[in-house]
Design an enzyme around this catalytic site. Structure first.
Site, PDB file in Angstrom:
ATOM      1  N   SER A  22       0.851  -1.196   0.000  1.00  0.00           N
ATOM      2  CA  SER A  22       0.000   0.000   0.000  1.00  0.00           C
ATOM      3  C   SER A  22       0.880   1.236   0.000  1.00  0.00           C
ATOM      4  CB  SER A  22      -0.899   0.023   1.237  1.00  0.00           C
ATOM      5  OG  SER A  22      -1.440   1.323   1.382  1.00  0.00           O
ATOM      6  N   HIS A  47      -1.383  -1.228  -4.148  1.00  0.00           N
ATOM      7  CA  HIS A  47      -2.637  -0.842  -3.491  1.00  0.00           C
ATOM      8  C   HIS A  47      -2.647   0.671  -3.247  1.00  0.00           C
ATOM      9  CE1 HIS A  47      -6.114  -1.962  -0.906  1.00  0.00           C
ATOM     10  NE2 HIS A  47      -5.688  -1.020  -0.073  1.00  0.00           N
ATOM     11  N   MET A  51      -8.939   8.250   0.509  1.00  0.00           N
ATOM     12  CA  MET A  51      -9.765   8.658   1.660  1.00  0.00           C
ATOM     13  C   MET A  51     -10.241  10.091   1.444  1.00  0.00           C
ATOM     14  SD  MET A  51      -7.530   7.132   4.809  1.00  0.00           S
ATOM     15  CE  MET A  51      -6.596   5.597   4.646  1.00  0.00           C
ATOM     16  N   HIS A  83      -8.529   1.279  -3.598  1.00  0.00           N
ATOM     17  CA  HIS A  83      -9.426   1.054  -2.454  1.00  0.00           C
ATOM     18  C   HIS A  83     -10.070   2.394  -2.106  1.00  0.00           C
ATOM     19  CE1 HIS A  83      -9.629  -0.151   2.117  1.00  0.00           C
ATOM     20  NE2 HIS A  83     -10.831   0.008   1.583  1.00  0.00           N
ATOM     21  N   MET A  85     -12.130   4.599   0.012  1.00  0.00           N
ATOM     22  CA  MET A  85     -12.756   4.853   1.312  1.00  0.00           C
ATOM     23  C   MET A  85     -13.406   6.228   1.222  1.00  0.00           C
ATOM     24  SD  MET A  85      -9.721   3.215   3.612  1.00  0.00           S
ATOM     25  CE  MET A  85      -8.576   3.327   2.245  1.00  0.00           C
ATOM     26  N   ASP A 189      -6.787  -6.366   4.673  1.00  0.00           N
ATOM     27  CA  ASP A 189      -6.167  -5.034   4.659  1.00  0.00           C
ATOM     28  C   ASP A 189      -6.121  -4.465   6.073  1.00  0.00           C
ATOM     29  OD1 ASP A 189      -5.313  -2.476   4.104  1.00  0.00           O
ATOM     30  OD2 ASP A 189      -6.914  -2.019   2.678  1.00  0.00           O
TER      31      ASP A 189
END
Ligand code: DX5
Ligand code: ZN
Length: 233
Positions: A22, A47, A51, A83, A85, A189
């Site tokens: 990540s 990754h 956010m 990813h 979020m 994760d």
């Protein structure tokens, strides 16, 4: 229009066991160099933790950063694993696909339109993932099983790197594995390091996200190699 890796490359990587570094834990002043270090060590799934300051308190990475690394990752035969979020993730799918994402994962808790968002991701030419928080029951994945290529089990509460692995995640991974078709990738994760990785793999995880245990190490390439070795059968 997708700028991603070939469908066969994505399929091959998603059906294998991989450690996914990540970049959240990377040194952003030399991001390209650090991504190069882990690619040279054999990493093929990068990754990207996005956010928005709403779904989770911090604001981190946007499509600009995914765009900045995607060519380097694809040239090395790798894929970009985004990813999200963020609240209302369906609004952001196109931007990340255009930036070169190969997988876009949304959160069950971030939209009332999970099935729609997963369909949007596939229509845009990407693989679709569904992430669930530690308090979200595993059964939600059964309701959208046909619409997803990957399930991401959060083993910390989302929002920050460097947290401790929640031990109950091991049993949760096993329960998820039991509800998913054999080919569905299962990603874990948060708090994954050399002491937690093998339990996750034993419970059925196929993709291990690792932030601080890779980029927080003095030598990220070497840290990646050691973690990847724990996945070997
Ligand atoms: C947390 C992120 C993780 C994070 C993991 O909300 O989704 O991907 O980067 O960091 P570590 O491996 O440090 O727990
Ligand atoms: Zn993540």
């Amino acid at each position: 229009m997708s700028r991603g890796a070939s469908s066969s490359t994505v399929a091959e990587l998603l059906s294998s066991r991989q450690v996914a570094p990540s970049i959240l834990a990377a040194d952003f002043a030399r991001l390209g160099e650090q991504v190069g270090d882990v690619l040279a060590a054999g990493a093929r799934v990068l990754h990207v933790d996005v956010m928005d300051g709403h779904f989770v308190p911090p604001i981190t990475i946007g499509a600009l950063i995914a765009d900045a690394i995607s060519e380097q990752v694809h040239d090395a035969g790798g894929i970009v694993d985004v990813h999200l979020m963020v609240e209302g993730p369906e609004r952001h799918v196109d931007a990340f696909v255009e930036a070169g994402a190969d997988i876009v994962t949304i959160h069950q808790e971030a939209t009332p339109h999970v099935h729609h968002a997963l369909e949007r991701i596939r229509e845009a030419g990407c693989r679709a993932g569904l992430a669930i928080n530690p308090s979200t029951p595993v059964d939600v994945v059964s309701e959208v099983g046909d619409a997803l290529d990957l399930v991401l089990c959060m083993s910390v509460n989302p929002g920050w790197g460097g947290q401790s692995f929640i031990p109950a995640s091991v049993d949760k991974l096993a329960r998820l594995r039991g509800r998913l078709p054999a080919g569905t990738a299962l990603e874990v994760d948060g708090g994954v390091d050399e002491s937690t990785a093998s339990q996750c793999v034993g419970a059925g995880a196929t993709l291990l996200v690792a932030g601080s245990s890779v980029f927080g190490a003095a030598d990220p390439g070497e840290a990646f190699r050691r973690l990847a070795a724990t996945m070997e059968t």
